[in-house]
Design an enzyme around this catalytic site. Structure first.
Site, PDB file in Angstrom:
ATOM      1  N   HIS A 198       0.826  -1.209   0.000  1.00 31.66           N
ATOM      2  CA  HIS A 198       0.000   0.000   0.000  1.00 31.66           C
ATOM      3  C   HIS A 198       0.857   1.254   0.000  1.00 31.66           C
ATOM      4  CE1 HIS A 198      -3.851  -1.975   1.710  1.00 31.66           C
ATOM      5  NE2 HIS A 198      -3.772  -2.040   0.411  1.00 31.66           N
ATOM      6  N   ARG A 305      -9.531  -1.196 -13.468  1.00 33.28           N
ATOM      7  CA  ARG A 305      -9.346  -2.460 -12.726  1.00 33.28           C
ATOM      8  C   ARG A 305     -10.529  -2.633 -11.764  1.00 33.28           C
ATOM      9  NH1 ARG A 305      -3.410  -0.939 -13.017  1.00 33.28           N
ATOM     10  NH2 ARG A 305      -2.327  -2.842 -13.666  1.00 33.28           N
ATOM     11  N   ARG A 345     -12.410  -3.639 -17.226  1.00 33.91           N
ATOM     12  CA  ARG A 345     -11.971  -5.034 -17.151  1.00 33.91           C
ATOM     13  C   ARG A 345     -12.830  -5.750 -16.126  1.00 33.91           C
ATOM     14  NH1 ARG A 345      -5.940  -6.402 -15.455  1.00 33.91           N
ATOM     15  NH2 ARG A 345      -6.651  -5.765 -13.398  1.00 33.91           N
ATOM     16  N   GLU A 443      -2.206 -11.861 -21.673  1.00 33.71           N
ATOM     17  CA  GLU A 443      -1.270 -11.795 -20.542  1.00 33.71           C
ATOM     18  C   GLU A 443      -0.786 -13.176 -20.106  1.00 33.71           C
ATOM     19  OE1 GLU A 443      -3.084  -9.803 -17.202  1.00 33.71           O
ATOM     20  OE2 GLU A 443      -5.011 -10.772 -17.503  1.00 33.71           O
ATOM     21  N   ASN A 466       2.486  -6.950 -17.364  1.00 34.65           N
ATOM     22  CA  ASN A 466       2.891  -7.326 -15.996  1.00 34.65           C
ATOM     23  C   ASN A 466       2.769  -8.838 -15.810  1.00 34.65           C
ATOM     24  OD1 ASN A 466       2.862  -4.579 -15.793  1.00 34.65           O
ATOM     25  ND2 ASN A 466       0.954  -4.478 -14.631  1.00 34.65           N
ATOM     26  N   ASP A 467       1.618  -9.352 -16.219  1.00 35.81           N
ATOM     27  CA  ASP A 467       1.431 -10.797 -16.070  1.00 35.81           C
ATOM     28  C   ASP A 467       2.128 -11.580 -17.174  1.00 35.81           C
ATOM     29  OD1 ASP A 467       0.031 -11.378 -13.680  1.00 35.81           O
ATOM     30  OD2 ASP A 467      -1.682 -10.310 -14.510  1.00 35.81           O
ATOM     31  N   ARG A 477       5.376 -11.933  -9.414  1.00 40.83           N
ATOM     32  CA  ARG A 477       5.636 -10.490  -9.498  1.00 40.83           C
ATOM     33  C   ARG A 477       5.637  -9.792  -8.142  1.00 40.83           C
ATOM     34  NH1 ARG A 477       0.093  -8.580 -12.609  1.00 40.83           N
ATOM     35  NH2 ARG A 477       0.273  -6.597 -11.534  1.00 40.83           N
ATOM     36  N   CYS A 514      -1.469  -2.358 -21.757  1.00 41.35           N
ATOM     37  CA  CYS A 514      -1.948  -1.679 -20.549  1.00 41.35           C
ATOM     38  C   CYS A 514      -1.119  -2.064 -19.322  1.00 41.35           C
ATOM     39  CB  CYS A 514      -3.426  -1.948 -20.308  1.00 41.35           C
ATOM     40  SG  CYS A 514      -3.796  -3.676 -20.003  1.00 41.35           S
TER      41      CYS A 514
END
Ligand code: PEP
Ligand code: MG
Length: 583
Positions: A198, A305, A345, A443, A466-467, A477, A514
């Site tokens: 966070h 997201r 998404r 992804e 990212n994935d 990750r 993205c």
């Protein structure tokens, strides 16, 4: 003291120079003593008073949040308020005082330690971060109990160099970071944390240089040491020699000048020197983030997201947002974007983003029942989300994006469910866009290697780098021990990316990126050279990427990209990417 350098995980960019302010964990050094029977109630009241004070503190932080704060900041404070009022924190320590006669601090630390040990046993990365939240709440209460609550006024007075202090801590709670923003601190360093913590998220959204995962930095750095944070490299220099200090000061002023210049690009269209228009989209977590997207001049939202609407709802009567609640959020986003498209998404839950209701039993959750896999096992929940998104599409252009899809049957089942949701809305006489575009996230390497399956069935594609990197290179990750293997320039990644972009273009369907690669200006030209025309990123990155675009010439980038695609040696690839940036 001799100068030395420490390395960590860079989570928020830029350079900060200042003196160290060590935030000692209040949990260390608490007094341990037994209170007499007659003192028990007074001790209980002392703890109750501290709990109530922290509650008020959190309310004050909440009410003083500037209007333009990212929405997740409020959510973080909510999480801390929920933890504070949970009986495990609000009552159990009081029972410990009554039954064991521990002093208030000892009772609280005992309970926090007990809860932390329980979290350790679960071992899941996301839950480990929740453990940090509990400890941060505990530390806040301890600070009040021990009278060591840090007053910002005292801080500001005690150091004339306000705005030039760097917070060094074992861990910093997002709420603390919020309190300190704009006041005393120009950078943050923590021993704990990963890219996903966070605190890292808040630092990034506040645009303050930060390096986390520094192991024992808080033990090695001393109060008032001069520090330089290089937030791009994840490096902290302690007691730098004056020559290094001067060098970084120059870099810092240059960055500031560059940033000012960037502001001028807000209204400039993203067109390359040889006339190709590029679409720049925003990634958002909550509808309120649309304001930042509009401010940065985004052409739309490329990734909403939606799972953030579903997470952290343990205290709600409805653990999942209802169809109407979701509809309101999606409608709010599409209205805020004033006719620019919003790509929503569908729920990408699982792995490091579990639902509070979902049991994390998978041994390897990143490879488990995540995203569309989870939605297909919960059709009623999924249909409710699809109906909510479809209903919002009556208020402006919406696209539906499906995460983590790899198999033809998953695409077919998903499309069938979308048709079912449309039929339900027709029966209920509710309006929606019957032609809503449906796209897939690319992804999983399997998807990138079987593009014909996707281009045949889908209206658009969006590459989740990212994935794609996580699954192609087999590295979790969120695990900082393998963070050094996370390399977007690995030839395997470049080939999957280039292949996806080229085949989508041949099939005539739009494709965007993205993942974080799209927001990294060092990679903009390479992606342009591969043929990418749509980039979606955090709103704070849009102007830096636009600057790369307006200075780029596709005609020179394409042959250089071809050269890169023939290379396999990391040094050759890295050098060619650098060369590309210099032209
Ligand atoms: C990605 O995987 O690149 C992506 C954009 O989605 P997320 O980071 O939410 O998994
Ligand atoms: Mg993803």
């Amino acid at each position: 003291m001799a100068s030395f350098t420490l390395h960590g995980i860079p989570v928020s960019r830029g350079i900060a120079i200042g003196r160290a302010h060590l935030l000692a964990p209040a949990a260390l050094d608490v007094k341990h003593y037994l209170v007499s029977e007659e003192q028990v109630e007074a001790e209980v009241q002392r703890l109750q008073h501290a709990l109530a004070t922290v509650h008020k503190e959190l309310q004050t932080i909440w009410s003083e949040l500037p209007k333009d704060s990212p929405a997740e900041l409020g959510a973080f404070i909510d999480v801390h308020a929920l933890i504070l009022s949970d009986p495990l924190i609000a009552e159990t320590p009081l029972d410990i005082i009554r039954t064991r006669h521990y002093n208030a601090e000892w009772a609280l630390v005992t309970q926090i330690d007990e809860l932390s040990a329980q979290f350790d046993e679960i071992g899941d990365a996301y839950l480990r971060e929740r453990k940090a939240d509990i400890q941060q709440v505990g530390e806040r209460v301890l600070k009040v109990l021990t009278g060591s609550a840090m007053s910002l006024d005292t801080l500001n007075r005690s150091d004339g160099a306000t705005g030039h202090m760097i917070m060094v801590a074992h861990d910093i709670s997002p709420a603390d970071m919020l309190q300190f923003r704009d006041r005393a601190f120009s950078g943050f360093i923590t021993d704990l944390g990963g890219q996903n913590s966070h605190t890292a998220i808040v630092a990034r959204s506040l645009d303050i240089p930060a390096v986390v995962g520094m192991f024992n930095a808080s033990a090695l750095i001393e109060q008032d040491d001069w520090l330089i944070i290089d937030g791009d490299a994840g490096v902290v220099i302690i007691d730098p020699p004056s020559s290094v200090l001067d060098q970084y000061r120059d870099r810092q002023s240059k960055l500031l000048r560059d940033r000012k210049k960037l502001g001028k690009l807000k209204k400039t269209p993203a067109i390359t020197r040889d006339g190709t228009e590029i679409t720049l989209l925003a990634n958002i977590e909550f509808p309120d983030d649309c304001a930042a997207a509009m401010e940065a001049g985004a052409n739309g939202v490329g990734l909403f997201r939606s799972e953030f609407l579903f997470m952290g709802r343990a205290g709600h009567v409805n653990r999942l947002p209802t169809e109407d609640e979701q509809f309101e959020s999606y409608r709010k986003a599409v209205v805020a974007m004033k006719g620019r498209p919003v790509t929503i998404r569908t729920l990408d839950i699982g792995a490091d983003k579990p639902l509070d209701t979902a049991e994390q039993t998978a041994l390897n959750p990143a490879l488990g029942l995540r995203a569309i896999r989870y939605c297909l096992t919960e059709p009623q929940m999924f249909l409710a989300q699809l109906r909510a998104i479809l209903r919002a599409s009556a208020f402006g252009p919406i696209k539906l994006l499906i995460p983590m899809i790899a198999h033809a049957f998953e695409i077919d089942q998903t499309l069938a469910l979308i048709e079912q949701a449309k039929a339900q809305l027709r029966d209920a006489n509710k309006k929606f866009d019957p032609l809503i575009p449906v796209g897939a996230m690319i992804e999983i390497p399997a998807a990138a290697l079987t593009l014909p399956l996707f281009v045949k069935r889908m209206d658009f594609l969006s590459i989740g780098t990212n994935d794609l990197i996580q699954y192609t290179l087999a590295i979790d990750r969120v695990d900082h021990e393998v963070a050094h293997l996370y390399n977007p320039l690995h030839p395997a990644i470049l080939h999957l990316l280039s292949n996806t972009i080229t085949l989508s273009e041949k099939a005539g369907i739009p494709v965007s990126v993205c993942g974080e690669m799209a927001g990294d200006p060092k990679l903009t030209r390479l992606l342009l050279g591969m043929g990418l025309r749509e980039f979606s990123m955090h709103p704070t990155q849009i102007l830096s990427v636009k600057q790369e675009i307006v200075n780029a010439e596709l005609a020179t980038l394409v042959p250089l990209t071809k050269k890169i695609m023939r290379a396999y040696e990391p040094a050759v690839i890295a050098e060619a990417v650098e060369q590309m940036r210099a032209i």
